[in-house]
Scaffold this motif. Structure first.
Motif, PDB file in Angstrom:
ATOM      1  N   SER A 114       0.389  -1.431   0.316  1.00 25.48           N
ATOM      2  CA  SER A 114      -0.294   0.101   0.141  1.00 25.48           C
ATOM      3  C   SER A 114       0.718   1.379   0.143  1.00 25.48           C
ATOM      4  CB  SER A 114      -1.041   0.002   1.223  1.00 25.48           C
ATOM      5  OG  SER A 114      -0.012   0.021   2.136  1.00 25.48           O
ATOM      6  N   VAL A 119       5.523   5.017   2.567  1.00 22.71           N
ATOM      7  CA  VAL A 119       5.993   5.741   3.290  1.00 22.71           C
ATOM      8  C   VAL A 119       6.468   5.903   4.344  1.00 22.71           C
ATOM      9  CG1 VAL A 119       4.738   7.840   4.228  1.00 22.71           C
ATOM     10  CG2 VAL A 119       4.360   7.835   1.692  1.00 22.71           C
ATOM     11  N   TYR A 142      -1.054  14.511   2.607  1.00 27.54           N
ATOM     12  CA  TYR A 142      -1.461  12.794   3.018  1.00 27.54           C
ATOM     13  C   TYR A 142      -0.583  12.353   2.657  1.00 27.54           C
ATOM     14  CZ  TYR A 142      -3.722   8.745   3.988  1.00 27.54           C
ATOM     15  OH  TYR A 142      -4.451   7.187   4.933  1.00 27.54           O
ATOM     16  N   HIS A 143       0.267  11.522   3.595  1.00 24.37           N
ATOM     17  CA  HIS A 143       1.488  10.473   3.179  1.00 24.37           C
ATOM     18  C   HIS A 143       0.484   8.923   4.263  1.00 24.37           C
ATOM     19  CE1 HIS A 143       3.613  13.972   1.679  1.00 24.37           C
ATOM     20  NE2 HIS A 143       3.084  13.798   2.766  1.00 24.37           N
ATOM     21  N   GLY A 144      -0.612   8.746   4.020  1.00 18.86           N
ATOM     22  CA  GLY A 144      -1.023   7.967   4.241  1.00 18.86           C
ATOM     23  C   GLY A 144      -0.939   8.039   5.821  1.00 18.86           C
ATOM     24  N   GLU A 204       3.846  15.723  -1.249  1.00 17.73           N
ATOM     25  CA  GLU A 204       2.697  15.732  -2.458  1.00 17.73           C
ATOM     26  C   GLU A 204       3.638  16.693  -3.581  1.00 17.73           C
ATOM     27  OE1 GLU A 204      -1.086  14.022  -1.985  1.00 17.73           O
ATOM     28  OE2 GLU A 204      -0.605  14.928  -1.180  1.00 17.73           O
ATOM     29  N   ASN A 209      -4.213  15.372  -1.831  1.00 18.89           N
ATOM     30  CA  ASN A 209      -5.409  15.474  -0.478  1.00 18.89           C
ATOM     31  C   ASN A 209      -5.689  15.982   0.281  1.00 18.89           C
ATOM     32  OD1 ASN A 209      -5.137  12.255  -0.145  1.00 18.89           O
ATOM     33  ND2 ASN A 209      -3.546  12.449  -1.057  1.00 18.89           N
ATOM     34  N   VAL A 239       2.672   8.484  -4.295  1.00 20.42           N
ATOM     35  CA  VAL A 239       0.879   7.764  -4.954  1.00 20.42           C
ATOM     36  C   VAL A 239       0.047   7.793  -5.838  1.00 20.42           C
ATOM     37  CG1 VAL A 239       0.180   6.858  -3.339  1.00 20.42           C
ATOM     38  CG2 VAL A 239       1.998   6.683  -2.507  1.00 20.42           C
TER      39      VAL A 239
HETATM   40  C1  LIG Z   1      -3.502   7.191  -1.009  1.00 16.58           C
HETATM   41  C2  LIG Z   1      -1.557   7.875  -0.512  1.00 16.58           C
HETATM   42  C3  LIG Z   1      -1.473   7.708   0.325  1.00 16.58           C
HETATM   43  C4  LIG Z   1      -1.574   6.081   1.222  1.00 16.58           C
HETATM   44  O1  LIG Z   1      -1.639   5.319   0.578  1.00 16.58           O
HETATM   45  P1  LIG Z   1      -2.506   4.315   0.282  1.00 16.58           P
HETATM   46  O2  LIG Z   1      -2.579   3.068  -0.557  1.00 16.58           O
HETATM   47  O3  LIG Z   1      -3.956   4.366   1.062  1.00 16.58           O
HETATM   48  O4  LIG Z   1      -1.942   3.095   2.217  1.00 16.58           O
HETATM   49  C5  LIG Z   1      -0.347   8.073   0.439  1.00 16.58           C
HETATM   50  N1  LIG Z   1       0.854   9.643   0.039  1.00 16.58           N
HETATM   51  C6  LIG Z   1      -0.404   9.772  -0.964  1.00 16.58           C
HETATM   52  C7  LIG Z   1       0.193  10.401  -1.494  1.00 16.58           C
HETATM   53  C8  LIG Z   1      -1.875   8.597  -1.196  1.00 16.58           C
HETATM   54  O5  LIG Z   1      -2.715   9.990  -2.128  1.00 16.58           O
END
Ligand SMILES: *Cc1c(COP(=O)(O)O)cnc(C)c1O
Length: 424
Positions: A114, A119, A142-144, A204, A209, A239
């Motif tokens: 995932s 991350v 957002y980094h998870g 990012e 996010n 991601v």
């Molecule tokens: C979705 C996302 C994550 C987390 O990924 P998951 O597969 O949902 O754990 C991490 N970083 C970014 C920039 C995201 O958009």
């Protein structure tokens, strides 16, 4: 009562909030979730037989649209040979080769399950490599959901109005420093405050996010030089942007090289996959080569690799894939913007490549604080109106719209027609 409503009633009894990820809840738009039964191309169908034009795309992975024949065939073929061995397989080698050939500066890569895991592991590698603990992230990125990353972490948390997260000990976030996205001074000030202590800056490359917030001109290049000056690593969390903006992701799109990158979403083709990688010297700290431990029972799973490989192969072998997708998206979002402007609706439309977002605010949205000025009541009205017209958007102001290669000119026009009606 609709079938979706009945399913939701059952769901809430045994699943927290009835959903397996909070971004799927429809609370902030005053509705209950539609249960999806099927997808094909740019369309989704729900448990009541309603048909939608989909702009969520599973939050990014479905850049070829749903149920792409090449991906399905690869998955079926792999599945017939067994689902998991917990041993090395050729597809993992192919995947690593493909990622390293597509992405600038990518010399070694490790597959995980995932984006969260990618991350978490990249940060551990960065800390292991530099021997430093502190980390700079940007508000609204957002980094998870790993503990250290749940500081001002964007969409899911913004939508719910939760300031951080419960269950995260202060000790876990004490080395996570927050800077302001697109603000050059705020990151520099943190380097001044903690000289020689910052392992990495994670960003990012396009904030996707907190709605959608593109980097200002020179922001990423400036982060690169700031990291170099201070002996810190630059981590691009790709991601969402990886294989989305361009084959080589944000590094290629903006011409800025990171030391480590994280992937997820698109590289799994719809299966649960993540990856992290970058410079050979840094990745060499990862076990069993080095002393930074990271492992995974299902990492590099054969079926997941088959799906990802099939999707990435289409992306890399279709010569004008990104020109076409990005060109189509430019025209679509320009018209989206024009419709709202012509109707005199106060808004800010941000868009990069095949990602876009409408904020209902008079401000030009360049960071987390700006994003929060959006009128979420107005967003909820807009969301419900579009849903009623068969346009499936993310049920939150603070998420992006995702276009795919499967969006047809006709369906994009239908979407614009729905927006025109809303604007009236
Ligand atoms: C979705 C996302 C994550 C987390 O990924 P998951 O597969 O949902 O754990 C991490 N970083 C970014 C920039 C995201 O958009």
């Amino acid at each position: 009562m609709t079938n979706s409503e009945m399913l939701f009633e059952r769901a809430v009894r045994h699943i927290p909030g009835g959903v397996n990820s909070p971004v799927r809840a429809f609370g902030s738009v005053g509705m209950t979730p539609r249960f999806i039964t099927r997808g094909k191309g740019d369309r989704l169908w729900d448990a009541d037989g309603n048909e939608y034009i989909d702009f969520v795309g599973s939050w990014g992975p479905m850049i070829l649209g749903h149920a792409h024949p090449a991906v399905l065939e690869a998955v079926n073929k792999a599945a017939r040979d067994g689902l998991s061995f917990g041993a090395a397989t050729e597809r993992e080698v192919q995947m690593a080769e493909l990622i390293c050939s597509a992405v600038p500066g990518m010399e070694m890569v490790r597959m995980v399950n995932s984006g969260t895991e990618a991350v978490m592991s990249a940060v551990r590698a960065a800390r292991g490599f530099t021997g430093r603990d502190k980390l700079i992230k940007f508000s609204g990125c957002y980094h998870g959901h790993s503990d250290a990353m749940l500081v001002k972490a964007g969409s899911g948390l913004m939508t719910q109005g939760i300031p951080g997260s419960g269950g995260v000990p202060e000790g876990s976030t004490k080395d996570t420093l927050s800077a302001v996205y697109n603000d050059l001074e705020s990151a520099e000030a943190l380097f001044d405050m903690y000289p020689g202590q910052i392992a990495a800056v994670i960003v990012e490359p396009v904030g996707a996010n907190m709605g959608l917030v593109p980097p200002k001109d020179g922001f990423l290049a400036w982060l690169r030089s700031l990291c170099d000056k201070n002996g810190a690593l630059l981590i691009f969390d790709e991601v969402i942007t990886g294989f989305r903006l361009a084959l080589g992701g944000a590094q290629e799109y903006y011409g800025v090289k990171a030391d480590l990158c994280t992937y997820g979403k698109i590289i799994g083709g719809g299966m649960p996959v993540g990856a992290y990688g970058g410079r050979r010297d840094i990745m060499s700290v990862v076990a069993p080569l080095g002393r930074v431990y990271q492992a995974g029972t299902l990492s590099g799973n054969p079926v997941a690799m088959a799906a990802g490989l099939a999707q990435l192969t289409v992306l890399s072998e279709t010569g004008d894939f990104y020109e076409k997708l990005n060109g189509k998206s430019d025209a679509f979002f320009a018209e989206y913007d024009r419709i709202l402007s012509d109707a005199g609706i106060g808004h800010c439309l941000n868009h990069t490549a095949s990602l876009g977002c409408v904020f209902f605010t008079e401000k030009k949205v360049a960071d987390y604080e700006d994003a929060q000025t959006s009128d979420t009541e107005r967003f909820a009205q807009y969301f419900r109106f579009m849903m009623d017209k068969g346009i499936y958007l993310a049920p939150s102001q603070f998420e992006a719209m995702f276009l795919s290669a499967a969006h047809t000119a006709e369906d994009l026009e239908k979407t614009l027609d729905a927006l025109r009606e809303f604007a009236r």
